[in-house]
Design a protein around this motif. Structure first.
Motif, short mmCIF file in Angstrom:
data_model
loop_
_atom_site.label_atom_id
_atom_site.label_comp_id
_atom_site.label_asym_id
_atom_site.label_seq_id
_atom_site.Cartn_x
_atom_site.Cartn_y
_atom_site.Cartn_z
N HIS A 169 -1.69 -37.27 -28.90
CA HIS A 169 -2.21 -37.14 -27.90
C HIS A 169 -3.53 -37.14 -27.10
O HIS A 169 -3.26 -36.32 -27.14
CB HIS A 169 -1.10 -36.40 -26.54
N PRO A 170 -4.34 -37.49 -27.90
CA PRO A 170 -6.07 -37.02 -27.57
C PRO A 170 -6.11 -37.32 -25.49
O PRO A 170 -5.61 -38.07 -25.20
CB PRO A 170 -6.58 -38.90 -28.54
N PRO A 171 -7.57 -36.93 -25.38
CA PRO A 171 -8.01 -36.67 -24.29
C PRO A 171 -7.86 -38.05 -24.14
O PRO A 171 -8.51 -38.84 -24.72
CB PRO A 171 -9.17 -36.28 -24.44
N VAL A 172 -7.71 -38.50 -22.92
CA VAL A 172 -8.38 -39.90 -21.97
C VAL A 172 -8.96 -39.67 -20.38
O VAL A 172 -9.02 -38.96 -20.00
CB VAL A 172 -6.74 -40.04 -21.54
N TRP A 173 -10.28 -40.49 -20.81
CA TRP A 173 -11.23 -41.39 -19.98
C TRP A 173 -10.79 -41.82 -18.89
O TRP A 173 -10.41 -42.34 -19.07
CB TRP A 173 -12.49 -41.00 -20.16
N VAL A 174 -10.55 -40.76 -17.49
CA VAL A 174 -10.49 -42.33 -16.64
C VAL A 174 -11.79 -41.82 -15.65
O VAL A 174 -12.12 -41.21 -14.98
CB VAL A 174 -8.27 -41.91 -15.83
N PRO A 175 -12.28 -43.60 -15.56
CA PRO A 175 -13.20 -43.36 -14.29
C PRO A 175 -12.41 -42.71 -12.67
O PRO A 175 -11.01 -42.46 -12.76
CB PRO A 175 -13.40 -45.18 -14.14
N ALA A 176 -13.53 -42.98 -12.58
CA ALA A 176 -13.19 -42.23 -9.99
C ALA A 176 -12.50 -43.06 -10.11
O ALA A 176 -12.32 -44.69 -10.15
CB ALA A 176 -14.78 -41.69 -9.99
N GLY A 177 -11.38 -42.50 -9.18
CA GLY A 177 -10.40 -43.54 -8.93
C GLY A 177 -9.18 -44.09 -9.12
O GLY A 177 -8.16 -44.68 -8.56
N GLY A 178 -9.13 -43.88 -10.97
CA GLY A 178 -8.32 -44.63 -11.74
C GLY A 178 -6.67 -43.26 -11.12
O GLY A 178 -7.23 -42.53 -10.90
N ALA A 179 -6.27 -43.84 -11.97
CA ALA A 179 -4.47 -43.35 -11.57
C ALA A 179 -4.76 -42.67 -13.61
O ALA A 179 -4.89 -43.01 -14.45
CB ALA A 179 -3.40 -44.53 -11.92
N ASP B 251 -23.57 -39.52 -19.31
CA ASP B 251 -24.62 -39.94 -17.36
C ASP B 251 -22.79 -39.85 -16.97
O ASP B 251 -23.78 -39.95 -15.81
CB ASP B 251 -25.07 -40.96 -17.98
N ASP B 252 -21.91 -40.31 -17.09
CA ASP B 252 -21.14 -40.43 -15.80
C ASP B 252 -21.31 -39.32 -14.90
O ASP B 252 -21.40 -37.84 -15.49
CB ASP B 252 -20.01 -40.51 -16.85
N THR B 253 -21.21 -39.49 -13.29
CA THR B 253 -21.30 -38.66 -12.63
C THR B 253 -19.64 -38.06 -12.03
O THR B 253 -19.52 -37.08 -11.54
CB THR B 253 -22.88 -37.98 -11.34
N GLU B 254 -19.12 -39.33 -12.21
CA GLU B 254 -18.32 -38.89 -11.87
C GLU B 254 -16.30 -39.86 -12.40
O GLU B 254 -17.02 -40.24 -13.37
CB GLU B 254 -18.16 -40.14 -10.85
N GLY B 255 -15.47 -39.14 -12.69
CA GLY B 255 -14.36 -39.62 -13.37
C GLY B 255 -14.33 -38.12 -14.22
O GLY B 255 -14.32 -37.21 -14.33
N TYR C 288 -12.31 -35.78 -28.66
CA TYR C 288 -12.67 -36.79 -27.68
C TYR C 288 -13.54 -37.87 -27.92
O TYR C 288 -14.52 -37.80 -28.13
CB TYR C 288 -13.34 -35.88 -26.28
N PRO C 289 -12.38 -38.87 -27.85
CA PRO C 289 -12.87 -39.99 -28.50
C PRO C 289 -14.10 -41.43 -27.29
O PRO C 289 -14.06 -40.42 -25.93
CB PRO C 289 -11.90 -41.11 -28.41
N ASP C 290 -15.09 -41.79 -27.77
CA ASP C 290 -16.01 -41.88 -27.12
C ASP C 290 -16.39 -41.71 -26.69
O ASP C 290 -17.28 -42.05 -25.51
CB ASP C 290 -15.31 -43.58 -26.15
N TYR C 291 -17.50 -39.86 -26.47
CA TYR C 291 -17.73 -38.93 -25.59
C TYR C 291 -19.11 -40.51 -25.14
O TYR C 291 -19.15 -39.14 -24.00
CB TYR C 291 -16.65 -37.61 -26.16
#
Length: 244
Positions: free
Chosen positions: A64-74, A29-33, A21-24
């Protein structure tokens, strides 16, 4: 494809997951996404692929490494490489079999004649080139299939064909054609009094894609049988007798 990962990693595998996980740490501390991770299904693996499915998965996941998507993101689009897209697009293509015309066509049976040059040519329903374009996400692949000639195999006779033939006309008769059959026997001994002629067209297939992928695929050949009535002109030679 990507699927959403809602599960916390097993503590025992935490160190292993950190490497994936890049930049995990920036999302600790993110509670959403959500994290989206790549996954593969053996259902879509090509039957003729000599690789083990596990090896295919490892290669795909590594690129194809894991991708973080913020809440509401596509969610991230699943990216199909150009070579895979080209093969999938080509599998959906059906090239029509060849149709031909011929000359001469004598009498009600529209028969050609034993021993004559029978002109043969591909009609408008026979493609000399087929081009297909497919797009998936940001990648577009173009597949081109090209053929250079008809391959003719009459049951009684010989064929010489180096192209797709030229429709017969009085003007064309002066210049000749590149596709002829010489029948050496009439169709009288065949069912329905017609001679079968096998007609094949072989297509060389290439592809290119916007991600830089290029290559070739196995030659594709269409095959059909056309029936041509062949008649024989009977002649009688006589020696003149002396008149008294």
């Amino acid at each position: 494809m990507y699927h959403r990962n809602n599960n916390n990693p097993d503590p025992k595998a935490l160190e292993e997951q950190k490497a994936r996980y890049p930049d995990y740490e920036s999302h600790a501390d993110d509670t959403e996404g959500y994290w989206y991770v790549a996954t593969c299904s053996s259902e879509y693996m090509a039957d003729d692929d000599p690789r083990d499915f596990y090896d295919v998965v490892q290669d795909y996941v590594a690129s194809h490494p894991p991708v973080w998507v913020p809440a509401g993101g596509a969610a991230p689009e699943s990216v199909i490489d150009g070579a895979t897209l080209a093969r999938a697009a080509w599998d959906a293509v059906t090239i029509p079999t060849a149709t031909i015309g011929y000359n001469p066509m004598v009498g009600d049976l529209r028969a050609t004649i034993v021993g004559w040059d029978t002109w043969v040519w591909a009609t408008g329903d026979t493609p000399k080139e087929v081009r297909v374009t497919a797009t998936a996400g940001p990648v577009t692949a173009t597949i081109t299939a090209t053929a250079s000639m008809l391959t003719l195999q009459p049951k009684d006779g010989t064929a010489k064909c180096t192209g797709f033939g030229i429709p017969w006309s009085e003007d064309n008769d002066r210049t000749g054609t590149d596709c002829v059959i010489i029948f050496d026997r009439s169709s009288a001994h065949f069912k329905d009094n017609v001679t079968p002629v096998d007609v094949k067209v072989s297509y060389a297939i290439t592809y290119s894609a916007t991600d830089g992928a290029t290559g070739t695929m196995d030659t594709h050949t269409t095959s059909t049988t056309t029936n041509i009535p062949v008649a024989e002109i009977q002649t009688l030679n006589t020696r003149p007798t002396k008149q008294p």
